[in-house]
Write a protein that holds these residues in place. Structure first.
Motif, PDB file in Angstrom:
ATOM      1  N   ASN A 232       0.836  -1.200   0.000  1.00 35.28           N
ATOM      2  CA  ASN A 232       0.000   0.000   0.000  1.00 35.28           C
ATOM      3  C   ASN A 232       0.870   1.249   0.000  1.00 35.28           C
ATOM      4  O   ASN A 232       1.834   1.341   0.765  1.00 35.28           O
ATOM      5  CB  ASN A 232      -0.916   0.005   1.234  1.00 35.28           C
ATOM      6  CG  ASN A 232      -2.010  -1.036   1.131  1.00 35.28           C
ATOM      7  OD1 ASN A 232      -2.909  -0.930   0.306  1.00 35.28           O
ATOM      8  ND2 ASN A 232      -1.930  -2.061   1.970  1.00 35.28           N
ATOM      9  N   GLU A 405      -0.987  -0.687   8.619  1.00 34.92           N
ATOM     10  CA  GLU A 405      -1.137  -0.596   7.165  1.00 34.92           C
ATOM     11  C   GLU A 405      -2.533  -1.047   6.754  1.00 34.92           C
ATOM     12  O   GLU A 405      -3.198  -0.396   5.926  1.00 34.92           O
ATOM     13  CB  GLU A 405      -0.091  -1.450   6.457  1.00 34.92           C
ATOM     14  CG  GLU A 405      -0.221  -1.407   4.936  1.00 34.92           C
ATOM     15  CD  GLU A 405       0.647  -2.453   4.235  1.00 34.92           C
ATOM     16  OE1 GLU A 405       0.866  -2.318   3.011  1.00 34.92           O
ATOM     17  OE2 GLU A 405       1.086  -3.410   4.909  1.00 34.92           O
ATOM     18  N   SER A 409      -5.713   1.439   5.252  1.00 35.08           N
ATOM     19  CA  SER A 409      -6.313   1.139   3.948  1.00 35.08           C
ATOM     20  C   SER A 409      -7.801   0.849   4.049  1.00 35.08           C
ATOM     21  O   SER A 409      -8.465   0.631   3.033  1.00 35.08           O
ATOM     22  CB  SER A 409      -5.601  -0.061   3.307  1.00 35.08           C
ATOM     23  OG  SER A 409      -4.215   0.179   3.178  1.00 35.08           O
TER      24      SER A 409
END
Length: 464
Positions: A232, A405, A409
């Motif tokens: 990402n 992470e 997202s």
């Protein structure tokens, strides 16, 4: 054949998998998680106030439990007015009109979102003068209900339909109804006091200007920013959070959002501040996602400009890293000359750095409701150098950490982050409202009301 047809219909009916009710700085929000698209109908009912959602060819999940009421929703119940129709009824605390329903696409399937605006953000954050009140004020919930003069009263009005056709536009307004402590009444043995007038709730009027919040999505274009273990990219995460923050700000009375970028493009650091000034921004918020070699590092933090060195080695390293973005974008860095020194000196003298620190402290405090936070730090960030309004850089979390992470997202987590940042901004401007804004009018109305209650008089010529 009839039995086979019934079994087929049941097997292909959509299922309501989860039902959530939550309340916070942006009002009351209901989420109905579905396993597949399907038709629905939303009906507003009065006396008593209810909002009904009928789902065609649907069923409730076996393990589905009804959530407790919160905010504008007193209770939730379900029924089946006719075979194949699942009805969900929301009993409402007052006659507050729901925002247009909308469908959100998630990994678990489509989600129907219903939202009710409120106005508690100001009531929760406005400082209350510690003085005895002669008579208790009317219930603010009733006052908010009276203010909803435009509410439709047609008991059969359909306000949402056909969730599968397209995503419906959604808006969020700030706050939910709340109560403000009124103090202990003074004894009045010989005279019955008249009821105190309710605190007026000003609305946007001609001559008022909105607070402009400039939101800067970090990195972009050929500058991806940090990249997480699962690939990402920071530039995508920051743009998603910035867009959600802009959506919530534009739905907040008295505020307007400005995005320095609303696409995957590269913008030089100094240009971002120029764009904010061109939009006549009242505050500048740059959104980023942190990274560290230590993959266990977590938490959000907020940084502001400093001309006297960094507050820590970590802050200095981060400023150097972020300032190198222009090198990635192919921009020739200008040497720090007399012009920049003059601007920085002006910032110091005008108190903008202190204002930035104050605003950053409010935002960091609100982010604590979402997850772990670090602290407000100072360093020489290029993106904040030429800003002549309160400015901050928000590190929303560590994209280098596997867990954060995934969170960064997630649209749900992005929404929570945006809500927290907005709550901090709202707190700052409620305490320090610029003249000519709705926030200044509200502060002045509160001051006049409190002065009238204590019999001390008030200066009607301006806001506190």
């Amino acid at each position: 054949m009839l039995l086979a047809a019934l079994c087929w219909n049941l097997a292909n009916a959509s299922e309501i998998k989860q039902l959530r009710v939550e309340t916070g700085a942006t009002g009351t929000r209901v989420e109905l998680q579905l396993d597949r698209p399907g038709d629905y109908k939303v009906i507003e009912l009065r006396n008593p106030d209810r909002l009904v959602v009928d789902f065609a060819d649907s069923r409730l999940a076996r393990n589905l439990s009804m959530p407790a009421g919160a905010g504008a929703v007193k209770a939730v119940r379900t029924g089946q007015p006719q075979p194949g129709i699942v009805r969900v009824v929301f009993d409402l605390a007052s006659q507050v009109k729901a925002m247009p329903p909308r469908i959100e696409t998630t990994a678990a399937g489509p989600r129907l979102v219903l939202e009710w605006p409120g106005d508690a953000a100001v009531a929760l954050t406005t400082p209350v003068i510690a003085a005895p009140i002669v008579a208790a004020k009317p219930d603010p919930i009733a006052e908010i209900a009276k203010a909803s003069a435009a509410v439709e009263t047609d008991p059969g009005k359909v306000v949402g339909k056909a969730a599968t056709v397209s995503e419906l536009p959604g808006t969020v307004a700030t706050g939910v109804p709340t109560r403000v402590a009124t103090g202990k009444p003074e004894p009045m043995p010989t005279e019955t006091p008249a009821a105190a007038a309710p605190i007026p709730r000003p609305v946007m009027q001609a001559g008022m200007r909105p607070l402009v919040i400039s939101i800067d999505a970090g990195h972009g274009g050929q500058d991806p920013g940090a990249i997480g273990p699962n690939g990402n990219r920071e530039k995508n995460v920051t743009l998603a959070i910035a867009r959600e923050l802009a959506r919530q700000i534009n739905a907040t009375p008295g505020m307007k959002a400005h995005l320095t970028r609303d696409a995957d493009v590269f913008i030089p650091l100094n240009r971002r501040a120029v764009l904010a000034r061109g939009a006549k921004a009242d505050i500048f918020v740059s959104i980023h996602a942190d990274a560290a070699e230590n993959r266990s590092a977590t938490g959000s933090s907020v940084y502001v400009m400093s001309t006297r060195g960094a507050s820590s080695q970590r802050a200095r390293w981060l400023a150097d890293k972020e300032n190198a973005a222009d090198l990635i974008g192919g921009v020739k860095l200008a040497a720090t000359g007399d012009t920049l020194k003059s601007v920085l000196l002006d910032l110091t003298q005008s108190g903008q750095m202190k204002a930035s620190s104050d605003a950053a402290a409010h935002v960091l405090g609100s982010l604590g409701s979402v997850g772990k936070t670090r602290r407000v730090e100072h360093a020489n960030f290029a993106v904040l150098r030429t800003s002549d309004v309160p400015a901050m850089l928000v590190e929303t979390g560590f994209i280098s950490n596997h867990g954060e992470e995934a969170l960064l997202s997630s649209p749900d987590y992005q929404r929570k982050l945006a809500t927290a940042v907005l709550a901090g901004i709202n707190e700052y401007f409620t305490r320090q409202p610029p003249p000519g804004t709705l926030y200044a009018a509200r502060a002045h109305a509160l001051q006049v009301s409190q002065a009238a209650s204590t019999g001390t008089g008030a200066n009607s010529g301006g806001s506190p």
